[in-house]
Design an enzyme around this catalytic site. Structure first.
Site, PDB file in Angstrom:
ATOM      1  N   ARG A   4      -7.517 -19.175   2.436  1.00 27.54           N
ATOM      2  CA  ARG A   4      -8.434 -18.702   1.484  1.00 27.54           C
ATOM      3  C   ARG A   4      -7.586 -18.948  -0.292  1.00 27.54           C
ATOM      4  O   ARG A   4      -8.269 -18.942  -0.915  1.00 27.54           O
ATOM      5  CB  ARG A   4      -9.063 -17.500   1.667  1.00 27.54           C
ATOM      6  CG  ARG A   4     -10.116 -17.438   2.776  1.00 27.54           C
ATOM      7  CD  ARG A   4     -10.811 -16.168   2.912  1.00 27.54           C
ATOM      8  NE  ARG A   4      -9.614 -15.330   3.410  1.00 27.54           N
ATOM      9  CZ  ARG A   4      -9.436 -14.989   4.567  1.00 27.54           C
ATOM     10  NH1 ARG A   4      -9.811 -15.889   5.700  1.00 27.54           N
ATOM     11  NH2 ARG A   4      -8.559 -13.916   5.043  1.00 27.54           N
ATOM     12  N   GLU A  52       1.569  -6.489  12.505  1.00 30.65           N
ATOM     13  CA  GLU A  52       1.284  -5.059  13.212  1.00 30.65           C
ATOM     14  C   GLU A  52       1.952  -5.440  14.568  1.00 30.65           C
ATOM     15  O   GLU A  52       2.903  -4.497  14.940  1.00 30.65           O
ATOM     16  CB  GLU A  52       0.087  -4.625  13.293  1.00 30.65           C
ATOM     17  CG  GLU A  52      -0.151  -3.209  13.415  1.00 30.65           C
ATOM     18  CD  GLU A  52      -1.566  -2.764  13.455  1.00 30.65           C
ATOM     19  OE1 GLU A  52      -1.796  -1.552  13.726  1.00 30.65           O
ATOM     20  OE2 GLU A  52      -2.593  -3.619  12.936  1.00 30.65           O
TER      21      GLU A  52
HETATM   22  P1  AMP Z   1      -0.611  -8.998   4.585  1.00 26.82           P
HETATM   23  O1  AMP Z   1       0.670  -9.939   4.808  1.00 26.82           O
HETATM   24  O2  AMP Z   1      -0.658  -7.741   5.396  1.00 26.82           O
HETATM   25  O3  AMP Z   1      -0.674  -8.554   2.870  1.00 26.82           O
HETATM   26  O4  AMP Z   1      -2.108  -9.804   4.733  1.00 26.82           O
HETATM   27  C1  AMP Z   1      -2.467 -10.758   3.834  1.00 26.82           C
HETATM   28  C2  AMP Z   1      -2.971 -11.820   4.425  1.00 26.82           C
HETATM   29  O5  AMP Z   1      -4.048 -11.452   5.657  1.00 26.82           O
HETATM   30  C3  AMP Z   1      -3.903 -12.604   3.481  1.00 26.82           C
HETATM   31  O6  AMP Z   1      -3.721 -14.050   3.629  1.00 26.82           O
HETATM   32  C4  AMP Z   1      -5.349 -12.119   3.827  1.00 26.82           C
HETATM   33  O7  AMP Z   1      -6.375 -13.331   3.614  1.00 26.82           O
HETATM   34  C5  AMP Z   1      -5.215 -11.769   5.165  1.00 26.82           C
HETATM   35  N1  AMP Z   1      -6.050 -10.381   5.299  1.00 26.82           N
HETATM   36  C6  AMP Z   1      -5.158  -9.260   5.544  1.00 26.82           C
HETATM   37  N2  AMP Z   1      -6.306  -8.023   5.700  1.00 26.82           N
HETATM   38  C7  AMP Z   1      -7.449  -8.777   5.474  1.00 26.82           C
HETATM   39  C8  AMP Z   1      -8.834  -7.851   5.420  1.00 26.82           C
HETATM   40  N3  AMP Z   1      -8.832  -6.706   5.582  1.00 26.82           N
HETATM   41  N4  AMP Z   1      -9.687  -8.947   4.981  1.00 26.82           N
HETATM   42  C9  AMP Z   1      -9.504 -10.076   4.555  1.00 26.82           C
HETATM   43  N5  AMP Z   1      -8.390 -10.654   4.818  1.00 26.82           N
HETATM   44  C10 AMP Z   1      -7.393  -9.905   5.186  1.00 26.82           C
END
Ligand code: AMP
Length: 173
Positions: A58, A95
């Protein structure tokens, strides 16, 4: 109309307990798309940005538009096994378990000023790994931008040394 009103919450996707922030409802709205790009470009202008790197998948959508508007090049940062030529990769913790992302070795020239973009900041692990990829290749991360930031997950703590911007924030689930 607020941009936040164009984001759709989808419960239990892709697995139980997750509230997925669906941006397709914003992207299909011409004004929502235009306003989002404009806000993100306003943060990034006059910073001498030479490359915009978007994170699969995205992050490619707005990342590509922002790159063109800033007269910068676009670089895809991809999930493992997708890039065809010589690449480097970086792992990060999830996680449960770990994941990794990759970039072509010749995507960045030393001295490139890079804007990193993704749709959403959650824990910050993905973006922290992306910063390492850019820096390993000699690029400078000048700014990091997200459409959405989940404040309550404190992803910014992992990105303290960078200029982090987001245009839609959530203080709680
Ligand atoms: P993080 O590495 O935990 O910051 O996760 C970010 C990545 O996971 C991004 O590429 C987001 O597109 C996806 N992501 C994580 N949580 C969500 C959520 N609640 N809704 C949509 N995409 C998410």
């Amino acid at each position: 109309m607020e941009l936040k009103d164009l984001i759709r919450d989808v419960r239990d996707f892709p697995k139980k307990g997750i509230i997925f922030k669906d941006i397709t409802t914003l992207l299909k709205n011409p004004k929502g798309l235009n306003n989002s790009v404009e806000e993100l470009c306003n943060y990034a202008k006059n910073k001498g940005i030479t490359k915009v790197a978007g994170i699969e998948s995205r992050g490619f959508i707005l990342g590509g538009i922002i790159a063109e508007k800033l007269n910068a090049g676009f670089i895809p940062i991809r999930k493992p096994g997708k890039l065809p030529s010589e690449k480097i990769s970086e792992s990060y913790l999830l996680e449960y378990g770990s994941d990794s992302i990759e970039i072509h070795k010749d995507a960045i020239q030393p001295g490139d000023k890079v804007l990193l973009h993704d749709d959403l900041l959650a824990t910050g692990g993905t973006m922290e790994a992306a910063c390492k990829l850019i820096e390993k290749l000699g690029g400078e991360v000048v700014q990091i931008s997200f459409l959405i930031e989940l404040d309550f997950l404190n992803g910014r703590d992992k990105l303290k040394s960078y200029d982090v911007r987001s245009i839609i924030q959530y203080g709680s689930e």
